[in-house]
Design a protein around this motif. Sequence first.
Motif, PDB file in Angstrom:
ATOM      1  N   LEU A 145       0.807  -1.218   0.000  1.00 31.64           N
ATOM      2  CA  LEU A 145       0.000   0.000   0.000  1.00 31.64           C
ATOM      3  C   LEU A 145       0.845   1.275   0.000  1.00 31.64           C
ATOM      4  O   LEU A 145       0.422   2.309  -0.512  1.00 31.64           O
ATOM      5  N   THR A 146       2.014   1.218   0.617  1.00 29.89           N
ATOM      6  CA  THR A 146       2.846   2.410   0.793  1.00 29.89           C
ATOM      7  C   THR A 146       4.308   2.031   0.663  1.00 29.89           C
ATOM      8  O   THR A 146       4.671   0.848   0.728  1.00 29.89           O
ATOM      9  N   TYR A 172       1.589   6.532   7.926  1.00 36.71           N
ATOM     10  CA  TYR A 172       0.483   6.743   7.004  1.00 36.71           C
ATOM     11  C   TYR A 172      -0.830   6.607   7.760  1.00 36.71           C
ATOM     12  O   TYR A 172      -0.926   5.874   8.745  1.00 36.71           O
ATOM     13  N   ALA A 174      -5.288   6.439   7.102  1.00 41.46           N
ATOM     14  CA  ALA A 174      -6.409   6.291   6.171  1.00 41.46           C
ATOM     15  C   ALA A 174      -7.699   6.134   6.963  1.00 41.46           C
ATOM     16  O   ALA A 174      -7.709   5.512   8.033  1.00 41.46           O
ATOM     17  N   GLU A 185     -10.249   5.279   1.877  1.00 40.75           N
ATOM     18  CA  GLU A 185      -9.395   6.141   1.052  1.00 40.75           C
ATOM     19  C   GLU A 185      -8.004   5.537   0.960  1.00 40.75           C
ATOM     20  O   GLU A 185      -7.642   4.638   1.725  1.00 40.75           O
ATOM     21  N   LYS A 186      -7.232   6.057   0.035  1.00 36.73           N
ATOM     22  CA  LYS A 186      -5.844   5.645  -0.078  1.00 36.73           C
ATOM     23  C   LYS A 186      -5.052   6.234   1.087  1.00 36.73           C
ATOM     24  O   LYS A 186      -5.239   7.390   1.457  1.00 36.73           O
ATOM     25  N   ARG A 188      -2.566   8.196   3.358  1.00 39.64           N
ATOM     26  CA  ARG A 188      -1.808   9.425   3.159  1.00 39.64           C
ATOM     27  C   ARG A 188      -0.624   9.470   4.118  1.00 39.64           C
ATOM     28  O   ARG A 188      -0.733   9.095   5.286  1.00 39.64           O
TER      29      ARG A 188
END
Length: 460
Positions: A145-146, A172, A174, A185-186, A188
């Motif tokens: 994901l990241t 991160y 979400a 959501e993706k 952040r």
Amino acid sequence: MLKNYFSLLITLLLIIATALFTHAQNPIVKNKGLNDPHIHIFNDTAYVYASHDKSIKSNSFSMDNWWVWSSPDLVNWTHRSTLKPEDTYIGKPFSQCWATDAAKKNGKYYFYFSEGNQQSGVVVGDTPIGPWTDVLKKPLLDSALTPSDEYDMAVFEDEGQAYIIFGVWDYYIAKLNDDMISLAEKPRKITINNPRGPYNLEGKNKEKPTDDKPFMHKYNGKYYLSWGAFYGIADKPYGPFDCKGAIMNQESFAPGFDKPTWPTGFLQGRHGSFFEWNNQSYFAYCDISQTGNRYFRDTFISYVHYKDNGEIAPIRVDGIGVGNYDSNAGKIEAEDYFKAFGAEVKQNGNGFVVQTTAEMSYLNFPNCKGLKEKTKIIFKASAKQNRTFTIELRKNSVFGELLSNYKIEQNSNGTLSDYSFDFPKLNDKENLFFVIQGEKGVTLDSFISSNPQAENLFTL
């Protein structure tokens, strides 16, 4: 003869050690490997969702399952359930069962877990202790994901919206959907200004600027992102966060509790969580001072107090813990109550006091120990000029047996003064309530209890 001498010496040392730690409560569960604690209050009960270090003999991180324990008072803990990797999408025994967290929504409980494949899953139950069902049958998060590693996640709830936070060095965030098992959501990246961490005390380590194990909580309208012992403050859950440093320093530790958690010192590996209960704030975290093994960790809990500027004052790390009061250990600070009504903690110079906000207020100190020979309490208090108030000492409840009271007619400028009252013979352990009646704005600092033969004080 020599053998008998050493046997007697060892016996005496054990008796002394037992006496010293009769009133100790940190670690909260001793010699069990309970670690990575996330504490939540459900139905007026504290539940700790935790990892489980396998053995004090381990020479690496070995964790075969996840645990849930509960407590009515943060002192007495009971093992309630075990989540095994075989009962999740992992589907088989696994020795890298890492940090967990939990949440409640729409009558369901959600137990989030991370694991050594850099993935995180979630199971669902009807109670805080399960039984649990892996409804996804696959990870909720994974490292794809990241750019950051993915483990040791945390869940944060704010005004009905749940978020999941994860990452190592970079963090991160979400939103979760209302089902609590999918992302809305993706993720952040969270910006941290001037980051610090156990490997980055001077701010020069760009490779390892923070640490692993993020956590988020909210206090007085501000958002706090923490990574172990370090934290930052922001106006929004997405940041940016201004790093404020660590919540412990060398002066935080009582003798015997200052052992390093890693070669970098005592600030690394303090995986944990902040929580509130009964108008009191706490930090639960990992510690190895009593095991001596980096791979067999205990859980400690300390009180948390916030300065006027929102920063967190250095916590106290000791064996007494929280919700637990030793009258033989000297004064007890008023702000370290277990329950309070009509009162708030306020900064007072370099320390803290409790100030009443209602005409009838109370502070509750359960598990007060060592009282059998005590007959007097000396307390520091003040009020605004020309105010009159009464402090009552009661057993077991606000309306329980009245042990003593003291009426104070204050004619000063609010300077803290010593007052005292006598009380009848008590049991060695009591549940005490200090009830303050008559005025708002009464300030309490500390109390001491003593006996006539010695100044062995127990102070509010």
